[in-house]
Design an enzyme around this catalytic site. Structure first.
Site, short mmCIF file in Angstrom:
data_model
loop_
_atom_site.label_atom_id
_atom_site.label_comp_id
_atom_site.label_asym_id
_atom_site.label_seq_id
_atom_site.Cartn_x
_atom_site.Cartn_y
_atom_site.Cartn_z
N HIS A 76 0.84 -1.20 0.00
CA HIS A 76 0.00 0.00 0.00
C HIS A 76 0.88 1.25 0.00
CE1 HIS A 76 -2.37 3.10 2.43
NE2 HIS A 76 -3.01 3.00 1.27
N SER A 77 0.62 2.16 -0.92
CA SER A 77 1.25 3.47 -0.95
C SER A 77 2.79 3.33 -0.99
CB SER A 77 0.77 4.29 0.24
OG SER A 77 1.00 5.65 0.06
N TYR A 78 3.50 3.86 0.01
CA TYR A 78 4.96 3.68 0.09
C TYR A 78 5.34 2.21 0.01
CZ TYR A 78 9.23 2.72 2.78
OH TYR A 78 10.42 2.20 3.23
#
Length: 237
Positions: A76-78
């Protein structure tokens, strides 16, 4: 049966997957959520040298110690940077444990890029300065920027912890051609869409081999709509 490994994004921890884990397990799969070094319940382990490589090693160790096979690796994301590094290392080792890579509204790097690579220079400078002023960690944002409100926003705000600054500055080298041999899905969270992911949305749509799924949620669907997210993840098995 698949074995899910869920890798959170910046400021989060394994706690953010609490609503997803039972749904994946109820469908007959194994599911592990990891907290990366220096955040969440492992915030006390922060040190200036904690960076992207540390987090890649965290996930590598989980996969090795649990002897996982048929892994659906979700970032998720980073966390998209982290799973890219993990996949590259496993492929270099000749390991066949990976079944699918899932980028959940995540950073999809090119070789040599990092978390900050697509940010404006003034944004990078401001974030680095802020991180230095806060002991080498980036302060948490308000969860409203992830499209959350009410009790969900409060729940996330209570749990987020500052993120190691080195993770923002580190870059990643990997074999893009080799990585492209794995099945890859990008989950695009569209309502509201997080502006900093816009380059990634365009990138995966212009590159071959990607499956694209859209969710009408904000950036944290594991919190705001776990049922919808779990359905998409189960399609990746």
């Amino acid at each position: 049966m698949a074995q899910f490994v869920l890798v959170h994004g910046a400021w989060h921890g394994a706690w953010c997957w609490a609503r997803i884990l039972p749904l994946l397990r109820a469908a007959g799969h194994t599911a592990h959520a990891i907290t990366l070094t220096g955040v969440g319940e492992r915030a006390h382990l922060y040190a200036p040298q904690v960076g992207l490589d540390t987090h890649i090693q965290d996930v590598m160790q989980l996969i090795a110690c649990e002897e996982l096979q048929e892994v659906v690796l979700v970032g998720h994301s980073y966390g998209g940077l982290v799973i890219t590094g993990v996949a590259d290392r496993l492929l270099q080792q000749g390991s066949g444990v990976l079944r699918h890579l899932v980028y959940l509204d995540a950073v999809v790097p090119l070789p040599g890029e990092g978390w900050s690579s697509q940010h404006a220079p003034e944004t990078v400078a401001a974030r680095v300065q802020t991180g230095r002023e806060h002991g080498g960690r980036i302060p948490v944002p308000d969860a409203k920027v992830f499209g959350l409100d009410g009790a969900d926003r409060d729940w996330v705000n209570r749990r987020m912890t500052p993120h190691p600054l080195a993770c923002y500055q580190d870059t990643l080298q990997f074999d893009a051609a080799q990585l492209a041999t794995l099945p890859r899905t990008f989950i695009d969270c569209t309502s509201p869409a997080l502006a900093t992911i816009s380059v990634m949305r365009q990138r995966v749509r212009s590159a071959p081999g990607w499956q694209i799924r859209e969710l009408a949620t904000g950036h944290d669907p594991m919190v705001s709509d776990p049922a919808a997210l779990s359905r998409v993840l189960l399609e990746c098995v």
